[in-house]
Scaffold this motif. Sequence first.
Motif, PDB file in Angstrom:
ATOM      1  N   THR A 222      -6.473   0.765  -3.686  1.00  0.00           N
ATOM      2  CA  THR A 222      -7.531   0.407  -2.734  1.00  0.00           C
ATOM      3  C   THR A 222      -7.034   0.731  -1.326  1.00  0.00           C
ATOM      4  O   THR A 222      -5.915   1.217  -1.157  1.00  0.00           O
ATOM      5  N   ASP A 223      -7.843   0.447  -0.309  1.00  0.00           N
ATOM      6  CA  ASP A 223      -7.436   0.704   1.077  1.00  0.00           C
ATOM      7  C   ASP A 223      -6.139   0.002   1.440  1.00  0.00           C
ATOM      8  O   ASP A 223      -5.319   0.529   2.166  1.00  0.00           O
ATOM      9  N   TYR A 224      -5.960  -1.235   0.935  1.00  0.00           N
ATOM     10  CA  TYR A 224      -4.806  -2.040   1.317  1.00  0.00           C
ATOM     11  C   TYR A 224      -3.874  -2.363   0.158  1.00  0.00           C
ATOM     12  O   TYR A 224      -2.898  -3.081   0.343  1.00  0.00           O
ATOM     13  N   GLY A 225      -4.200  -1.908  -1.063  1.00  0.00           N
ATOM     14  CA  GLY A 225      -3.370  -2.306  -2.190  1.00  0.00           C
ATOM     15  C   GLY A 225      -3.773  -1.691  -3.504  1.00  0.00           C
ATOM     16  O   GLY A 225      -3.956  -0.484  -3.621  1.00  0.00           O
TER      17      GLY A 225
ATOM     18  N   PRO B 175       0.845  -1.204   0.000  1.00  0.00           N
ATOM     19  CA  PRO B 175       0.000   0.000   0.000  1.00  0.00           C
ATOM     20  C   PRO B 175       0.878   1.250   0.000  1.00  0.00           C
ATOM     21  O   PRO B 175       2.035   1.210   0.415  1.00  0.00           O
ATOM     22  N   SER B 176       0.329   2.340  -0.454  1.00  0.00           N
ATOM     23  CA  SER B 176       1.142   3.541  -0.638  1.00  0.00           C
ATOM     24  C   SER B 176       1.657   4.119   0.676  1.00  0.00           C
ATOM     25  O   SER B 176       2.729   4.698   0.716  1.00  0.00           O
TER      26      SER B 176
ATOM     27  N   PHE C 120      -4.615  -6.969  -5.268  1.00  0.00           N
ATOM     28  CA  PHE C 120      -3.523  -7.312  -4.367  1.00  0.00           C
ATOM     29  C   PHE C 120      -3.668  -6.442  -3.134  1.00  0.00           C
ATOM     30  O   PHE C 120      -3.703  -5.212  -3.244  1.00  0.00           O
ATOM     31  N   ASP C 121      -3.786  -7.056  -1.969  1.00  0.00           N
ATOM     32  CA  ASP C 121      -3.898  -6.339  -0.708  1.00  0.00           C
ATOM     33  C   ASP C 121      -2.820  -6.844   0.235  1.00  0.00           C
ATOM     34  O   ASP C 121      -2.532  -8.033   0.269  1.00  0.00           O
TER      35      ASP C 121
ATOM     36  N   MET D  19      -4.429  -9.181   9.376  1.00  0.00           N
ATOM     37  CA  MET D  19      -4.587 -10.266   8.409  1.00  0.00           C
ATOM     38  C   MET D  19      -6.022 -10.787   8.364  1.00  0.00           C
ATOM     39  O   MET D  19      -6.609 -10.919   7.290  1.00  0.00           O
ATOM     40  N   GLU D  20      -6.602 -11.082   9.524  1.00  0.00           N
ATOM     41  CA  GLU D  20      -7.966 -11.618   9.554  1.00  0.00           C
ATOM     42  C   GLU D  20      -8.959 -10.644   8.945  1.00  0.00           C
ATOM     43  O   GLU D  20      -9.854 -11.048   8.212  1.00  0.00           O
ATOM     44  N   LYS D  21      -8.802  -9.337   9.224  1.00  0.00           N
ATOM     45  CA  LYS D  21      -9.718  -8.341   8.680  1.00  0.00           C
ATOM     46  C   LYS D  21      -9.604  -8.263   7.159  1.00  0.00           C
ATOM     47  O   LYS D  21     -10.605  -8.217   6.456  1.00  0.00           O
ATOM     48  N   VAL D  22      -8.377  -8.255   6.654  1.00  0.00           N
ATOM     49  CA  VAL D  22      -8.189  -8.147   5.205  1.00  0.00           C
ATOM     50  C   VAL D  22      -8.752  -9.384   4.501  1.00  0.00           C
ATOM     51  O   VAL D  22      -9.434  -9.266   3.474  1.00  0.00           O
TER      52      VAL D  22
END
Length: 163
Positions: free
Chosen positions: A45-48, A26-27, A62-63, A70-73
């Motif tokens: 995206t929020d994560y990737g 992620p940025s 890709f996140d 990890m569980e949330k993603v």
Amino acid sequence: MNKFLATTAIILLTAGTSLAGTFTFPSDEPAATVEIPDDWQPTETDYGVEGNSPDHGTYISFDVAGAEDMEKVISDTFAFLEQNGVTPDPASQTESKGEQNGMAYETLSWKGTDKEGPVTIGVGIVTLSPEKIAIVTYWASAETEEKNMPEVNKILSSIKPAG
């Protein structure tokens, strides 16, 4: 025969190539890079990062996740598929493991459906480092999957740890 298959795969991977941008994601805390063709209209995206094939038949994202999220993603990945009407057939689930670019990966794949009809669904986990993983989400219509697979393979083979 193996040389023939390898040569054929290389030809397929290089055929129909379009310009690609390299995305670091992620940025806010770069953990990986991936090359996605410009005509897939990649967006952050929020994560990737995510993109859609020009024919809108294949989606890939890709996140990045760490131990703390990890569980949330992963949960968000399956919620995203559900929100988009993507339903896997549990009986069709397959698993695979391997290594690419020095990184271990595991994938789960299914046949299923979306609003348009039959699809292939995949969720993969790529170990970027001991602290970070990339979660790859893939879904493709049965109609366009074969046509888009060479580009998907190029995208998947381009993922690398950042730095």
